[in-house]
Design a protein around this motif. Structure first.
Motif, PDB file in Angstrom:
ATOM      1  N   GLY A 910       0.821  -1.206   0.000  1.00 16.51           N
ATOM      2  CA  GLY A 910       0.000   0.000   0.000  1.00 16.51           C
ATOM      3  C   GLY A 910       0.847   1.245   0.000  1.00 16.51           C
ATOM      4  O   GLY A 910       2.051   1.216   0.320  1.00 16.51           O
ATOM      5  N   PHE A 911       0.227   2.359  -0.375  1.00 14.14           N
ATOM      6  CA  PHE A 911       0.871   3.676  -0.392  1.00 14.14           C
ATOM      7  C   PHE A 911      -0.082   4.671   0.256  1.00 14.14           C
ATOM      8  O   PHE A 911      -1.295   4.599   0.042  1.00 14.14           O
ATOM      9  CB  PHE A 911       1.139   4.147  -1.826  1.00 14.14           C
ATOM     10  N   TYR A 912       0.470   5.605   1.035  1.00 11.06           N
ATOM     11  CA  TYR A 912      -0.347   6.734   1.501  1.00 11.06           C
ATOM     12  C   TYR A 912       0.558   7.947   1.669  1.00 11.06           C
ATOM     13  O   TYR A 912       1.773   7.822   1.867  1.00 11.06           O
ATOM     14  CB  TYR A 912      -1.080   6.401   2.810  1.00 11.06           C
ATOM     15  N   LEU A 913      -0.026   9.128   1.566  1.00 11.83           N
ATOM     16  CA  LEU A 913       0.739  10.367   1.636  1.00 11.83           C
ATOM     17  C   LEU A 913       1.033  10.714   3.091  1.00 11.83           C
ATOM     18  O   LEU A 913       0.113  10.846   3.908  1.00 11.83           O
ATOM     19  CB  LEU A 913      -0.052  11.514   0.983  1.00 11.83           C
ATOM     20  N   ILE A 914       2.328  10.848   3.427  1.00 10.08           N
ATOM     21  CA  ILE A 914       2.697  11.302   4.773  1.00 10.08           C
ATOM     22  C   ILE A 914       2.941  12.805   4.773  1.00 10.08           C
ATOM     23  O   ILE A 914       3.102  13.416   5.820  1.00 10.08           O
ATOM     24  CB  ILE A 914       3.947  10.555   5.301  1.00 10.08           C
ATOM     25  N   SER A 915       2.988  13.397   3.586  1.00 13.89           N
ATOM     26  CA  SER A 915       3.094  14.846   3.422  1.00 13.89           C
ATOM     27  C   SER A 915       2.624  15.123   1.998  1.00 13.89           C
ATOM     28  O   SER A 915       2.404  14.181   1.229  1.00 13.89           O
ATOM     29  CB  SER A 915       4.548  15.312   3.623  1.00 13.89           C
ATOM     30  N   PRO A 916       2.459  16.384   1.612  1.00  9.12           N
ATOM     31  CA  PRO A 916       2.018  16.632   0.232  1.00  9.12           C
ATOM     32  C   PRO A 916       2.977  16.095  -0.824  1.00  9.12           C
ATOM     33  O   PRO A 916       2.582  15.906  -1.971  1.00  9.12           O
ATOM     34  CB  PRO A 916       1.951  18.166   0.166  1.00  9.12           C
ATOM     35  N   SER A 917       4.241  15.825  -0.440  1.00  7.48           N
ATOM     36  CA  SER A 917       5.249  15.438  -1.425  1.00  7.48           C
ATOM     37  C   SER A 917       5.810  14.038  -1.243  1.00  7.48           C
ATOM     38  O   SER A 917       6.726  13.654  -1.965  1.00  7.48           O
ATOM     39  CB  SER A 917       6.414  16.441  -1.374  1.00  7.48           C
ATOM     40  N   GLU A 918       5.288  13.252  -0.274  1.00  5.36           N
ATOM     41  CA  GLU A 918       5.895  11.940   0.025  1.00  5.36           C
ATOM     42  C   GLU A 918       4.834  10.863   0.214  1.00  5.36           C
ATOM     43  O   GLU A 918       3.852  11.058   0.928  1.00  5.36           O
ATOM     44  CB  GLU A 918       6.696  12.016   1.326  1.00  5.36           C
ATOM     45  N   PHE A 919       5.085   9.722  -0.433  1.00  6.93           N
ATOM     46  CA  PHE A 919       4.309   8.513  -0.179  1.00  6.93           C
ATOM     47  C   PHE A 919       5.085   7.616   0.777  1.00  6.93           C
ATOM     48  O   PHE A 919       6.285   7.406   0.598  1.00  6.93           O
ATOM     49  CB  PHE A 919       4.081   7.728  -1.475  1.00  6.93           C
ATOM     50  N   GLU A 920       4.400   7.103   1.783  1.00  8.30           N
ATOM     51  CA  GLU A 920       4.954   6.021   2.612  1.00  8.30           C
ATOM     52  C   GLU A 920       4.481   4.718   1.993  1.00  8.30           C
ATOM     53  O   GLU A 920       3.297   4.545   1.689  1.00  8.30           O
ATOM     54  CB  GLU A 920       4.434   6.132   4.041  1.00  8.30           C
ATOM     55  N   ARG A 921       5.429   3.796   1.784  1.00  9.35           N
ATOM     56  CA  ARG A 921       5.071   2.485   1.241  1.00  9.35           C
ATOM     57  C   ARG A 921       5.058   1.480   2.384  1.00  9.35           C
ATOM     58  O   ARG A 921       5.960   1.475   3.220  1.00  9.35           O
ATOM     59  CB  ARG A 921       6.096   2.067   0.190  1.00  9.35           C
ATOM     60  N   PHE A 922       4.038   0.626   2.413  1.00  9.98           N
ATOM     61  CA  PHE A 922       3.989  -0.409   3.448  1.00  9.98           C
ATOM     62  C   PHE A 922       3.611  -1.736   2.812  1.00  9.98           C
ATOM     63  O   PHE A 922       3.097  -1.792   1.687  1.00  9.98           O
ATOM     64  CB  PHE A 922       3.014  -0.035   4.573  1.00  9.98           C
ATOM     65  N   SER A 923       3.904  -2.797   3.528  1.00 11.95           N
ATOM     66  CA  SER A 923       3.602  -4.139   3.028  1.00 11.95           C
ATOM     67  C   SER A 923       2.888  -4.929   4.113  1.00 11.95           C
ATOM     68  O   SER A 923       3.237  -4.840   5.295  1.00 11.95           O
ATOM     69  CB  SER A 923       4.897  -4.848   2.619  1.00 11.95           C
ATOM     70  N   LEU A 924       1.869  -5.681   3.708  1.00  6.01           N
ATOM     71  CA  LEU A 924       1.158  -6.577   4.623  1.00  6.01           C
ATOM     72  C   LEU A 924       1.540  -8.028   4.371  1.00  6.01           C
ATOM     73  O   LEU A 924       1.081  -8.914   5.067  1.00  6.01           O
ATOM     74  CB  LEU A 924      -0.365  -6.425   4.430  1.00  6.01           C
TER      75      LEU A 924
END
Length: 960
Positions: A910-924
């Motif tokens: 998954g991806f979500y925005l941690i700021s207007p300019s950055e995606f945090e990537r995570f894995s389940l």
């Protein structure tokens, strides 16, 4: 025995869950939010960026990334690499120093904080006495020189951070040899710059803010030369041979000073104001780079005329008669030049300029004529226009991938072909197992295609929808064009452009079919564009169709924005995705849901007023369905006219507060019998509960009123080939879920391929399901006879999925914000449900089907639901039995924009925005994990002195 077993506890299943599920936040994609400092190591060829939140990030060759975080979360003010070491020092705004090291662990390097230190002055001294303003790591790698606001220079031992008080250089000692009249006119004030002599490590250059510059002999602890400047000093730079240095000043000038062997008072060789004679901004940093052809590169930040260009963020490059002032769209934080760092090299021969601006990283190729920009492989400015939506597509076929790259390469012809100059470290991560795309929609009407296969999020191609519409800006405008005689010679660089010509252009929904190459995008003003991939530039007419979702119902009047005006006639499009049809929703409200079925050549779209189906092969509207409830007045106001409703809600909130205060005063004033007071309290509590909106955990699960605003808002659309009328015949169908808990099902008749253009697609409403709790429907899914989700369109035709089981009975899964419910098909009778809000106190925000493979064996995988809630938790729920498998905290519940921006992949990432300019990537998933894994080896050093120190560094590493 079954009575004594805990319900739901299965040891075999628990072991399998450990093999399938594991939560990891793996990598941050994009540009660091609010960068504050920049550092570079020519020895390691690594770049470091610090941020205002205390993060420090190191970058080298593509895939080589490290991240550290200071516990204090203070702003990183300065970053300095220790010469010829895998170490760096950071200075924070709380005046603390931190030593970081790159250490190898389990075959990969890691960034670790080793020590921290705060400089302390004598008892009773003011804070300015030890406030650090300049840091110089000495080439001996044994000490740091720390310039302060008081003018004193303290010496600190490395790596222990022990202050060496006997080696302190005081401002009084410096002033002893300065002419008396100069001392009377000026005090030293703060230390602005410290620079080591490039040929003699026993001498350092000290620059004070009032203009005094001193060459200090470290061996004899005395000043050998004084340089008396008349302007406020900003920075210093040594020429390579150590015979001269450059000082730059607050008035926009720079001065070249000779360093002679005798002790005569040096006079400046030249003093220039590059953009004078009018008052200019300060030159805050300068480089003087020598070349083989004799003409130096003079590179400086600032210096622009204050009156006309005081608001510009510029860096000027001068080489002989060639001069360019690079104009950045955001504030320049810092910059450095990459040049020959070999000690034996006679000339600098600069190759690239790396500029860290507030919103992007820009690299300029200084070797190629015209000084073009270099396309960065990482640190992409995701927010060059604000991100409005995102869409992930897994496992892209090679042919489509190559065609997208080809279209993108035609857009990048103005970039330099220079290899990426920051190439330190080695990426040892395994190659990505598949090709993944992340598509982001933007406020300016563009869609960007990112390579999301590995650690580096790399831009492949940019699509613009603006050409279809008439806007105020001319797409052929070139902001970089300059007149021949224009002065200063400004040239705009960078991609960051936060201003949109028209907010209605914003992209709200994206759907890409990876098998056919069809793409559908929908926007803020009800526009739906269907596109196909073309490898060549083309000119054609875009067909228009209108979908009236209100169906001429009386009593409704749209109060929002108008639709976008379209271009008539032939429109020219670049190679890539080219629109061939535009469907305009009326009223032109935001498109809230979108689905594309490329096998049936159909596109479905929904807004807050209803939904429609369009045949993009015949270019014909199949049907529209209005979902408005008579009370849905808010849906007719549009997103740009909510001020009245906001004022109304604020007014109601203040009235509630006033009522509660009056009630509490009345209760305190009533001194009657206890039963009356108790009765009043109970009545107040009941009224307050009715007035207040309860927190999610306290929320009562009850049927919502049909009068709630936005009940007709279409949240989800879904195509399925399933049993809708009876259990003997399956047919194409379209499903739609609304904010009011209603599910509509339409039976579709799609003509066979040979008669596809002759006969129309027909649709007929077959079902309408109303959920009793009326919660918004956020997901719809049909499971086949094997309880497997139906494959994507054309997936079976490309032999990438098994054909769905049409023998057994199908099931319908409806996911609302509050519960999961399974119905049998075609009867639509309730079979199974999971009440999430009643049990967990949370609401579903995002849901998708993900495939999880075992890390122990390639033979086992299963489909589950990946769910994100409004509390920021990620939950995995089994199919078809709806059992909660595991729960992980992922996003802070206060981060509403992060939760809204989250997108899941098909394989449990998954991806979500941690700021207007950055995606945090995570894995389940235990099997699908994309994270940096890299090694930084210490290069060999040629000089004897350096070799000796290198071995010392290895001993230190072994001890630790």
């Amino acid at each position: 025995m079954r009575r004594f077993l805990r319900p739901g506890h299965d040891p075999v299943r628990e072991r399998l869950k450990r093999d399938l599920f594991q939560f990891n936040k793996t990598v941050e994609h994009g540009f660091p939010h609010q960068p504050s400092a920049l550092g570079y190591s020519p020895f390691l060829r690594l770049m470091a960026i610090g941020t205002r939140s205390g993060a420090i990030k190191l970058y080298g060759a593509p895939g080589v990334e490290f991240m550290g975080l200071h516990e204090e979360n203070n702003t990183v003010m300065q970053i300095h690499f220790i010469p010829d070491q895998c170490q760096l020092v950071t200075l924070l705004d709380d005046n603390s120093l931190h030593l970081w090291s790159l250490k190898q662990h389990s075959g990969a390097s890691e960034l670790r904080e080793e020590h921290r230190f705060t400089l302390k002055g004598p008892p009773g001294s003011p804070p300015s006495a030890t406030q650090i303003t300049a840091v110089l790591p000495h080439s001996s790698r044994e000490v740091l020189y720390l310039g302060t606001e008081s003018g004193n220079i303290f010496v600190v031992e490395l790596p222990s951070f022990r202050a060496l008080e006997d080696r302190t250089i005081t401002s009084e000692a410096v002033l002893q040899r300065v002419p008396e009249d100069y001392c009377n006119r000026r005090s030293c004030e703060l230390v602005e710059a410290l620079r080591e002599h490039p040929k003699n490590p026993d001498q350092i250059l000290i620059g004070y803010s009032r203009g005094l510059i001193v060459l200090w002999d470290l061996q004899n602890n005395k000043a050998t030369h004084h340089f008396l400047g008349s302007q406020q000093l900003e920075n210093l730079y040594w020429q390579r041979d150590g015979s001269k240095f450059i000082s730059c000043h607050y008035d926009g000038s720079y001065t070249q000073w000779p360093v002679s062997s005798d002790n005569k008072q040096p006079e400046p060789l030249e003093n220039l104001v590059p953009y004078g004679p009018f008052p200019c901004k300060a030159i805050s940093k300068i480089y003087w780079q020598t070349t083989k052809n004799g003409l130096p590169y003079i590179i400086f930040q600032g210096g622009m005329p204050r009156a006309s260009y005081g608001d510009r963020h510029s860096i000027s490059v001068v080489h002989g008669s060639q001069q360019t002032a690079f104009d950045f769209t955001s504030r320049v934080i810092d910059f450095f030049i990459i040049f020959s760092s070999e000690p034996t090299a006679e000339f600098d021969d600069p190759s690239a300029m790396v500029v860290l601006a507030e919103e992007e990283l820009v690299v300029i190729d200084l070797k190629t004529a015209g000084w073009p920009a270099v396309h960065p492989p990482y640190l992409a400015s995701l927010h060059c226009s604000a991100i409005t939506c995102s869409h992930h597509v897994s496992n892209i076929p090679l042919k489509l991938w190559e065609r997208i790259i080809s279209a993108g390469s035609k857009q990048n012809i103005h970039y330099s072909n220079m290899p990426w100059p920051i190439d330190g470290g080695t990426n040892v991560a395994p190659d990505p197992p598949q090709r993944d795309l992340l598509l982001t929609g933007h406020e300016d009407g563009t869609v960007r295609f990112w390579d999301a296969s590995g650690v580096c999020l790399h831009l492949l191609y940019k699509l613009s929808t603006v050409r279809v519409f008439l806007t105020d800006a001319d797409p052929n405008d070139n902001m970089n064009t300059l007149g021949e005689d224009e002065w200063p010679p400004l040239r705009k660089v960078g991609t960051f452009d936060p201003y949109s010509d028209d907010p209605r252009l914003g992209i709200q929904k994206i759907y890409l079919c990876k098998y056919s190459g069809y793409l559908a995008v929908a926007g803020t003003a009800g526009q739906v564009l269907v596109m196909e991939l073309n490898d060549e530039d083309a000119e054609h007419v875009v067909d228009h169709a209108e979908a009236d979702l209100l169906q001429d119902q009386e009593g409704y009047r749209w109060k929002g924005h108008e639709k976008l005006k379209t271009r008539d006639g032939v429109v020219r499009f670049e190679a890539g995705f080219q629109p061939f049809v535009l469907v305009q929703c009326q009223p032109p409200a935001v498109v809230t849901s979108l689905a594309l079925h490329s096998e049936w050549k159909l596109v479905a779209f929904g807004t807050s007023h209803g939904f429609g189906l369009f045949d993009h092969q015949q270019k014909r509207l199949v049907f529209v369905k209005c979902t408005l409830h008579p009370s849905d007045q808010l849906a007719l106001e549009g997103p740009l006219s909510r001020v009245k409703s906001l004022k109304k809600s604020l007014r109601q909130s203040f009235r509630r507060i006033r009522r509660s205060r009056v009630s509490s005063r009345k209760r305190r004033g009533a001194g009657g019998n206890a039963s009356e007071v108790q009765e009043a309290n109970a009545k107040f509590d009941q009224d307050a509960l009715q007035e207040m909106e309860l927190a999610p955990v306290q929320r009562k699960i009850e049927a919502r009123s049909a009068e709630d605003s936005f009940t007709g808002f279409v949240r989800t659309l879904y195509f399925a080939d399933t049993f809708l009328r009876d259990s003997s015949r399956h047919c194409p169908s379209l499903w739609a879920g609304t904010n009011g808990g209603t599910v509509y099902a339409f039976c579709l008749r799609v003509p066979p391929a040979e008669r596809r253009m002759d006969e129309p697609v027909r649709a007929e409403q077959a079902k309408e399901i109303q959920l009793m709790h009326r919660a918004p429907v956020v997901g719809i899914l049909v499971l086949d006879g094997r309880s497997t989700p139906l494959p994507e369109p054309l997936e079976v035709a490309h032999d990438l999925s098994k054909s769905p089981d049409m023998q057994g009975s199908h099931q319908l899964l409806v996911v609302s914000e509050e519960q999961f419910k399974v119905f049998t098909l075609p009867k639509v009778s309730s079979k199974l449900k999971l009440k999430l809000t009643a049990l967990e106190g949370c609401r579903v925000r995002k849901v998708t089907v993900a495939n999880f493979g075992s890390c122990k064996t390639d033979d086992y995988s299963e489909n589950d639901l990946a769910v994100l809630t409004n509390l920021g938790d990620v939950q995995i729920i089994s199919l078809p039995f709806l059992k909660l498998q595991i729960r992980y905290p992922c996003i802070r519940k206060e981060d509403v924009s992060g939760i809204a921006s989250c997108v899941f992949t098909k394989y449990g990432q998954g991806f979500y925005l941690i700021s207007p300019s950055e995606f945090e990537r995570f894995s389940l998933s235990t099997k699908w994990l994309v994270e940096p894994r890299c090694v930084v080896d210490v290069p060999e050093v040629t000089s004897n002195n350096h070799v000796h120190n290198k071995s010392g560094m290895e001993n230190t590493a072994r001890k630790s």
